[in-house]
Write an enzyme that holds these catalytic residues in place. Structure first.
Site, mmCIF file in Angstrom:
data_model
loop_
_atom_site.group_PDB
_atom_site.id
_atom_site.type_symbol
_atom_site.label_atom_id
_atom_site.label_comp_id
_atom_site.label_asym_id
_atom_site.label_seq_id
_atom_site.Cartn_x
_atom_site.Cartn_y
_atom_site.Cartn_z
ATOM 1 N N TYR A 68 -2.047 -1.056 10.594
ATOM 2 C CA TYR A 68 -1.962 -1.129 9.584
ATOM 3 C C TYR A 68 -1.066 -0.606 7.985
ATOM 4 O O TYR A 68 -0.132 -0.576 7.327
ATOM 5 C CB TYR A 68 -3.325 -0.547 8.354
ATOM 6 N N SER A 105 1.281 -0.971 0.119
ATOM 7 C CA SER A 105 0.136 -0.146 -0.248
ATOM 8 C C SER A 105 0.962 1.279 -0.235
ATOM 9 O O SER A 105 2.370 1.357 0.234
ATOM 10 C CB SER A 105 -1.011 0.153 1.148
#
Length: 266
Positions: free
Chosen positions: A157, A144
């Site tokens: 995350y 990501s």
């Protein structure tokens, strides 16, 4: 470089295949002639996808209902993959949480690390020896843009995706000249069920509509990138801006900005 030529015994593995980028990756690989092992927790969705891909593309699509955050379930899958002829592995499963880490559910945060980081590592280790012995194979790791920068109020995350990003790019260089390749897929905002799984219903309002990227486009670019042996695939203009900003903006500046942004969604 190119993807390994599909054979009757070879399989392409896609985790997180029940929706979003995973389902789109499965469709794109089936279109190229790969029979599949589809991995996710939702069996009904996997079987629906498997039936559709088999009918549409004439490939075999096997379903594995596995909670990849569970070490025992994951170990069983890893043992199977280590013994199979795996030509392509798409490490795509993952989820995010938002909010202050001090008040987060410890078990959910642990599961996030297991899924986003440890499972990616385990599955990669399971398939890599056979790929190297064959001299052909492709691994895709969905990281990501969040992994390029600190993520206050999104800490687990961001940290887990930093691991995924670095693992993918490190392995890309390590595998040079072997016939096996590893590509990082580092998307920004993608239209999937991400916000629903993250339990943050107003997440969609963080980014203007035109800046979101469709999952089919992300998957298509990822497969083309794998076939070309690329180190990193970053779909969409906004994701590319995020990548540059995350890499070159001073941490002392970007941290407080992102803390303000992420607080608005919790």
């Amino acid at each position: 470089m190119s993807l390994p030529t599909p054979t009757p015994t070879m399989r392409a593995v896609v985790t997180g295949a029940s929706s979003g980028i995973g389902a789109a990756l499965a469709d794109g690989l089936a279109r190229r002639g790969y029979s599949l092992i589809l991995v996710a927790r939702r069996e009904d969705r996997l079987r629906e996808l498997a039936d559709r891909l088999s009918a549409r593309h004439g490939v075999q699509a096997d379903v594995r209902t596995v909670d990849l955050a569970d070490r025992a379930e994951r170990a069983t899958l890893c043992d199977e993959l280590a013994a199979r002829d795996i030509g392509v592995l798409c490490n795509n499963a993952g989820f995010a949480t938002y909010g202050d880490l001090a008040t987060a559910n410890p078990e959910r945060e642990r599961r996030q690390v297991e899924l986003n980081s440890v499972a990616v590592h385990d599955l990669t280790l399971a398939v890599l020896p056979t790929m190297l012995a064959r001299g052909a194979g492709a691994i895709l790791i969905t990281g990501s843009t969040a992994g390029n920068q600190p993520g206050p109020n999104n800490a687990t995350y961001a940290a887990s995706k930093a691991f995924a990003n670095t693992l993918a790019e490190s392995l890309h260089s390590e595998l040079s000249g072997t016939g096996v390749q590893c590509t990082l897929l580092a998307p920004g905002p993608v239209r999937t069920e991400y916000a629903e799984v993250a339990e943050v219903p107003n997440l969609d309002r963080m980014v203007p509509g035109p800046l979101w990227v469709d999952a089919d486009r992300v998957a298509a670019e990822a497969i083309v990138g794998m076939a070309a042996g690329r180190r990193r695939v970053v779909p969409g203009v906004f994701a590319k801006v995020q990548t540059v900003g995350g890499q070159y903006t001073p941490r002392a500046l970007v941290g407080p900005i992102l803390r303000t942004v992420y607080r608005k969604v919790t």
